[in-house]
Scaffold this active site. Structure first.
Site, PDB file in Angstrom:
ATOM      1  N   GLY A 222      21.389  -0.773  89.372  1.00 44.09           N
ATOM      2  CA  GLY A 222      22.822  -0.424  89.834  1.00 44.09           C
ATOM      3  C   GLY A 222      22.843   1.202  89.460  1.00 44.09           C
ATOM      4  O   GLY A 222      22.176   1.601  89.506  1.00 44.09           O
ATOM      5  N   SER A 223      24.205   1.286  89.286  1.00 43.13           N
ATOM      6  CA  SER A 223      24.507   2.738  89.342  1.00 43.13           C
ATOM      7  C   SER A 223      25.875   3.291  89.926  1.00 43.13           C
ATOM      8  O   SER A 223      26.425   2.313  90.544  1.00 43.13           O
ATOM      9  CB  SER A 223      23.715   3.683  90.129  1.00 43.13           C
ATOM     10  OG  SER A 223      22.242   3.711  89.938  1.00 43.13           O
TER      11      SER A 223
END
Length: 774
Positions: A222-223
């Protein structure tokens, strides 16, 4: 004062502790200036010497992690760790060491990496990137030769040994195919013609299975990232906050450095260990980050098999024989294992994508996996182009020229006030028209749900085709990429490109890139709400970015706590109701009630179907505020809330205990409290901790906030940059930089980026090392 130019002089020396004079003689070398928290500033005269310093410094901090990665891409995990052991998932989805070895040994046997290296740029890597990898190899080997490994994870292990340039190239290839062939390893290595084991039956709901398989909002990756243009800032210059969520251990760790060739290159940021370029970083004029994109990085071709031979297939009425590849790997304590893999014009035969999406190989049908990144070793040149860019136009030009990013979006800002979001990734050229015309019955289900096209492999008119501006056939050209430029803000939290900006939604892209007008994740909802409010307020500075990073707001709680409290009172759960009512709805280390809500929310979501969880459904016209209205009458609500109360009491944890007392990591015997929260809570500062009731709560973190940077400019020669590597620079518990930045992260403190020469040379912790071949 030691300048970048004089530092490379053979007679130059440096003031500061640990100074060393550069020796005379040939061979590769680099000057490494270490500042606070063990951050190396690598100075070299050319790309080969810069790569050397990079490889040396990475080995100094990550010798065991790197050595295990090389054992993986050599196909030697079974030899050293046992065939039935399990890899850490850093370099592929293989469920066992044997499957991993069969895949990576097959890659080596095929010679594909050498062929890609030999291709002229831009289709293949540039001379500069090849020189970086050559130097990196020499630097890593020189460090091993000149130093003893003290990390107990691999001290004295036979798999810690010098590497070849081919090993380094194969490690970088593994990064490229992570989202394609790397996700299908078990299905590729297990694929055998019918007649032996009974094939797995088709999924009962292949559309949902495909959607789950390709979901970018899971816990593994993710981010977040946001770029603000000059219209939103205090000085009309851009701002960037990058917050990638990556593993805290293993081969996908970030490692921080500055890389400088005077007059040629000067970049600072985080690299994936084993990479010779900066993945996420900043220069004096530009800053960028990446988020895992929603583009579906592979497709399937359904093969019509010859009636007399399941290893032959038919295309336009003509018979084609599959290519048989025999792969042998060595196994610890046993005889070598030999398996067969089957390849077609489209790619390898695959018999499943994850446990929930089997793709049976029958007497009439088989499936081949197409991964366009299996011919992509251009990512290093894309990153190098970013490192040389002067503004967001330069970032776009690097993407246009190299087309090397396999599975991420790019978010960037510059000192002139520019901002950029672009989903410029290497994807199979699946247009909606092609999917409509050529999808098999399976593809008609999986493509709408996940972007996974299953095309009729018996027809050449169902081939992927070519775009004029694409660097090679079968992928989309740059003009097709969803892009938003110079908006007041551009944000992504792993949902599709659609809502990078609420006021300027991006539409018109093909389904393979992601969805349009669909429900956003809880993290996206909170993030877009936050950054839109920041942009509206305006006059933003780097300090505002720092504040946003550690807001720790639980979006799910803001939407539901009042209703949860009411439901709690109806259930007469007493103390728990008061705890939730008084909770600040944050996931700070001192937040009381956060742990109770966390355990309740995790239990609720799998217990209540999504269709009945909310009273007000999703509305594309109101994507941040819908769905809303928690359905506390759902049968699973009482069970989840009552169960969370009982669980904490059984573990001896007070319902109002501060989060940091029961969400922590242990480093060198010391507890370090950890703030932040899991994906489903919608916290910007995401962490995925491991529950251990006997240990007193969450006692380790698998993935989450990693290399964080908040970057802006003030008109001077140096950027205004704050950084943080949450899990610290070294994985060696004997290193002083094993947990120092983790302590900073716990205290919501930052590292001042020492980018300019004066800042480096005035560091009170300055240590200068001449790394060299001997």
């Amino acid at each position: 004062m030691l300048t970048a130019a004089t530092a490379l002089s053979p007679t130059a020396s440096a003031d500061g502790p640990g100074q060393e004079r550069r020796p005379s003689g040939g061979g590769l070398s680099a000057l490494i200036r270490y500042t606070e928290y063990g951050i190396p500033h690598i100075l070299a005269k050319d790309y080969a010497n810069l790569g050397f310093g990079n490889g040396w410094a990475q080995a100094n901090d990550q010798a065991c992690t790197l050595a295990e990665g090389f054992a993986t891409v050599r196909g030697e995990r079974s030899l050293h760790f046992g065939a039935e052991g399990k890899p850490d998932g850093s370099l592929s989805s293989a469920s066992t060491n044997l499957a991993s070895d069969l895949f990576f040994q097959g890659v080596r046997d095929s010679g594909v990496v050498a062929k890609l290296i030999a291709r002229p740029a831009p289709v293949g890597p540039s001379t500069q990137v090849k020189e970086l990898m050559r130097g990196w190899t020499a630097g890593y080997n020189a460090w091993l030769k000149q130093n003893r490994v003290s990390d107990p994870a691999c001290k004295g292990a036979p798999w810690v040994r010098p590497v070849t340039l081919s090993d380094v190239q194969h490690l970088n290839y593994a990064f490229s195919v992570l989202g394609g062939q790397g996700r299908g390893v078990d299905g590729i290595t297990a694929a055998q013609p019918p007649g032996g084991a009974t094939p797995r039956t088709a999924a009962t709901d292949p559309g949902e299975a495909a959607r789950t398989f390709f979901d970018t909002s899971d816990a593994a990756m993710g981010s977040n990232a946001v770029a603000f243009s000059g219209s939103s800032t205090a000085n009309n210059r851009g701002l960037l906050l990058g917050n990638p969520h990556y593993p805290w251990s293993g081969g996908r760790r970030f490692w921080q450095s500055q890389q400088t060739i005077p007059g040629e290159l000067n970049v600072m940021g985080g690299s994936l260990v084993g990479s010779a370029t900066v993945s996420i970083g900043h220069t004096a004029r530009i800053a960028w980050s990446h988020t895992v994109a929603t583009g579906t990085t592979m497709n399937l071709h359904q093969l019509t098999l010859a009636p007399d031979d399941p290893t032959a297939y038919v295309v336009d009425g003509r018979r084609e024989q599959m290519t048989k590849r025999t792969v042998t790997v060595r196994v610890k304590g046993g005889d070598p294992v030999t398996r067969t893999q089957w390849w077609t014009r489209y790619g390898p035969v695959v018999t499943g994508l994850g446990a929930q999406l089997p793709l049976p190989w029958t007497a009439t049908t088989a499936y081949a996996l197409n991964d366009p990144n299996a011919t992509n070793l251009r990512g290093g040149d894309t990153a190098l182009g970013f490192s040389k860019a002067r503004d967001v136009n330069g970032v776009q030009e690097s993407l246009r020229r190299t087309q090397g990013l396999p599975w991420v979006n790019t978010i960037a800002a510059d000192s002139s006030g520019g901002s950029l979001f672009t989903q410029s990734q290497v994807l199979p050229r699946i247009t909606d028209e092609l999917a409509q015309r050529c999808s098999t019955p399976l593809g008609k289900v999986t493509y709408p749900s996940s972007g996974l096209a299953v095309l009729d492999g018996s027809r050449t008119d169902c081939a992927l085709g070519s775009d004029k501006d694409a660097v090679e056939p079968g992928i989309f050209g740059p003009s097709k990429m969803p892009t938003l430029k110079n908006a007041p803000y551009a944000e992504n939290s792993n949902d599709s490109a659609w809502l990078a900006n609420l006021d300027r939604p991006i539409t018109g892209y093909e389904r393979v890139f992601g969805t349009i007008g669909t429900q956003r994740s809880m993290r996206t909802r909170g993030a877009v709400e936050d950054v839109a409010a920041m942009a509206k307020k305006g006059r933003l500075t780097v300090a505002d970015l720092q504040k946003q990073q550690f807001t720790n707001r639980a979006t799910a709680a803001d939407l539901t706590v009042d209703e949860v409290v009411k439901g709690c009172e109806d259930l007469q759960l007493g103390e728990a109701c008061g705890v939730l009512r008084r909770w600040d709805r944050q996931m700070d280390t001192g937040s009381r009630g956060a742990l109770l809500f966390d355990r309740f929310w995790r239990a609720l979501l799998p217990a209540v179907p999504a269709a009945t969880l909310w009273r007000t459904p999703f509305d594309a016209a109101d994507p941040v505020r819908t769905p809303r209205g928690l359905n506390t009458a759902a049968p699973g609500f009482a069970t989840a809330l009552g169960g969370a109360v009982a669980e904490l009491r059984a573990a001896g944890i007070a319902l109002d205990a501060p989060l940091g007392q029961h969400q922590y990591v242990v480093r060198n015997g010391k507890r370090i409290p950890v703030h932040g929260g899991t994906e489903s809570l919608g916290v910007w500062n995401k962490v995925e901790p491991v529950w251990n009731a006997a240990g007193g709560g969450y006692t380790e973190v698998t993935t989450g906030s990693s290399y964080i940077q908040a970057v802006g400019w003030n008109g001077g020669p140096c950027p205004v940059a704050k950084t943080l590597l949450t899990y610290s620079q070294s994985s060696n518990p004997n290193s002083p930089h094993y947990r120092d930045q983790t302590g900073l992260y716990s205290g919501e403190k930052w590292v001042e980026s020492r980018y300019c020469e004066w800042d480096i040379l005035t560091s009170p912790k300055l240590k200068v090392v001449w790394a060299r071949e001997r």
